[in-house]
Motif scaffolding. Structure first.
Motif, mmCIF file in Angstrom:
data_model
loop_
_atom_site.group_PDB
_atom_site.id
_atom_site.type_symbol
_atom_site.label_atom_id
_atom_site.label_comp_id
_atom_site.label_asym_id
_atom_site.label_seq_id
_atom_site.Cartn_x
_atom_site.Cartn_y
_atom_site.Cartn_z
ATOM 1 N N SER A 8 107.157 22.316 -13.919
ATOM 2 C CA SER A 8 107.669 22.242 -12.557
ATOM 3 C C SER A 8 106.543 21.878 -11.606
ATOM 4 N N ALA A 9 106.919 21.514 -10.366
ATOM 5 C CA ALA A 9 105.914 21.198 -9.356
ATOM 6 C C ALA A 9 105.029 22.408 -9.091
ATOM 7 N N GLU A 10 105.626 23.599 -9.069
ATOM 8 C CA GLU A 10 104.828 24.802 -8.842
ATOM 9 C C GLU A 10 103.818 24.997 -9.965
ATOM 10 N N GLU A 11 104.255 24.819 -11.199
ATOM 11 C CA GLU A 11 103.348 24.984 -12.338
ATOM 12 C C GLU A 11 102.216 23.963 -12.285
ATOM 13 N N PHE A 12 102.549 22.726 -11.905
ATOM 14 C CA PHE A 12 101.526 21.692 -11.805
ATOM 15 C C PHE A 12 100.446 22.094 -10.808
ATOM 16 N N TRP A 13 100.874 22.524 -9.597
ATOM 17 C CA TRP A 13 99.894 22.860 -8.567
ATOM 18 C C TRP A 13 99.158 24.158 -8.879
ATOM 19 N N TRP A 63 96.371 29.631 17.971
ATOM 20 C CA TRP A 63 97.718 29.349 17.499
ATOM 21 C C TRP A 63 98.238 30.496 16.624
ATOM 22 N N HIS A 64 99.553 30.685 16.640
ATOM 23 C CA HIS A 64 100.237 31.521 15.657
ATOM 24 C C HIS A 64 100.810 30.570 14.614
ATOM 25 N N VAL A 65 100.388 30.717 13.378
ATOM 26 C CA VAL A 65 100.604 29.691 12.363
ATOM 27 C C VAL A 65 101.527 30.193 11.246
ATOM 28 N N THR A 66 102.475 29.354 10.876
ATOM 29 C CA THR A 66 103.208 29.526 9.626
ATOM 30 C C THR A 66 102.625 28.528 8.638
ATOM 31 N N ALA A 67 102.005 29.039 7.592
ATOM 32 C CA ALA A 67 101.305 28.197 6.621
ATOM 33 C C ALA A 67 102.095 28.183 5.320
ATOM 34 N N VAL A 68 102.417 26.979 4.842
ATOM 35 C CA VAL A 68 103.352 26.815 3.732
ATOM 36 C C VAL A 68 102.695 26.053 2.591
ATOM 37 N N ASP A 69 102.881 26.562 1.380
ATOM 38 C CA ASP A 69 102.442 25.819 0.201
ATOM 39 C C ASP A 69 103.303 26.236 -0.986
ATOM 40 N N ILE A 70 103.307 25.399 -2.004
ATOM 41 C CA ILE A 70 104.084 25.683 -3.213
ATOM 42 C C ILE A 70 103.334 26.616 -4.161
ATOM 43 N N HIS A 96 106.911 27.822 -0.344
ATOM 44 C CA HIS A 96 108.084 26.951 -0.361
ATOM 45 C C HIS A 96 107.797 25.750 -1.249
ATOM 46 N N ASP A 97 108.759 25.376 -2.053
ATOM 47 C CA ASP A 97 108.809 24.037 -2.625
ATOM 48 C C ASP A 97 109.600 23.225 -1.610
#
Length: 210
Positions: A8-13, A63-70, A96-97
């Protein structure tokens, strides 16, 4: 990574991040600094945040940040960086994916830096969703590679790096509701694998929602 890989993309990263104690430099992207230093801080969304250097820099600016990664590993490293920098209370780390889920809310800045992947990814759809997440008066900042590094001579010639005009067209934005502030291609200084000076062509698209 080959065409026969079924991970999966998650496994790859996760494999990419776990291949090293730190995958990136820990420094914020120069285009982010250049394009947002004079912007009044508010709520920011950092898409594909990696190990969190951009998110931490934004938080340091107020800034108040929402930081997203898989990748959970990347997010964990980002959270550690934020704690060390004293800005942990300003960053919400979310996994998140982006091909399947997207953070909720509206943001004064939505930043997508180098949202490229060797795995199949609906980049144009993700960027259209990013535009929808920009609050009225807010900014959409998209920074991407425009070509291969200057030292690279043995690469896949079939890979296409979109121009700023192509990125803008693919966003399919409502006419008259957005203002183009920056649309440019330039060479980003870097070093090659042997530590020698090199460059890579990048591009920036910066838009304001009216």
């Amino acid at each position: 990574m080959t065409a026969t890989d079924t991970s999966s993309a998650e496994e790859f990263w996760e494999d990419r991040y776990n291949s090293s104690d730190r995958l990136f430099s820990g420094n914020p992207n120069s285009a982010l600094i250049r394009e947002t230093s004079a912007v009044t801080p508010g709520r920011a969304l950092d898409l594909g945040c990696g190990e969190g250097a951009d998110a931490v820099w934004l938080a340091r600016q107020g800034w108040h940040v929402t930081a997203v990664d898989i990748s959970p590993t990347a997010l964990s490293r980002g959270a550690e960086h934020a704690t060390a920098a004293g800005v942990a209370d300003r960053i919400d780390w979310q996994q998140h994916d982006l091909a399947h889920s997207f953070p909720e809310g509206a943001f004064d800045l939505v930043s997508a830096h180098y949202l490229h992947s060797p795995r199949e990814m609906p980049r144009e759809e993700i960027l259209r969703r990013a535009a929808e997440a920009v609050a009225p008066g807010g900014l959409l900042l998209i920074v991407g590679h425009a070509g291969w590094p200057s030292w690279s001579h043995d690469h896949d010639t079939e890979i296409h790096f979109p121009t700023p005009d192509e990125v803008l067209a693919a966003l399919d934005l409502p006419e008259g509701r957005w203002e183009v502030l920056v649309k440019e291609t330039y060479d980003t200084p870097m070093t090659d694998p042997d530590g020698r000076p090199a460059t890579r062509p990048d591009n920036t698209l910066k838009l304001r929602r009216r």
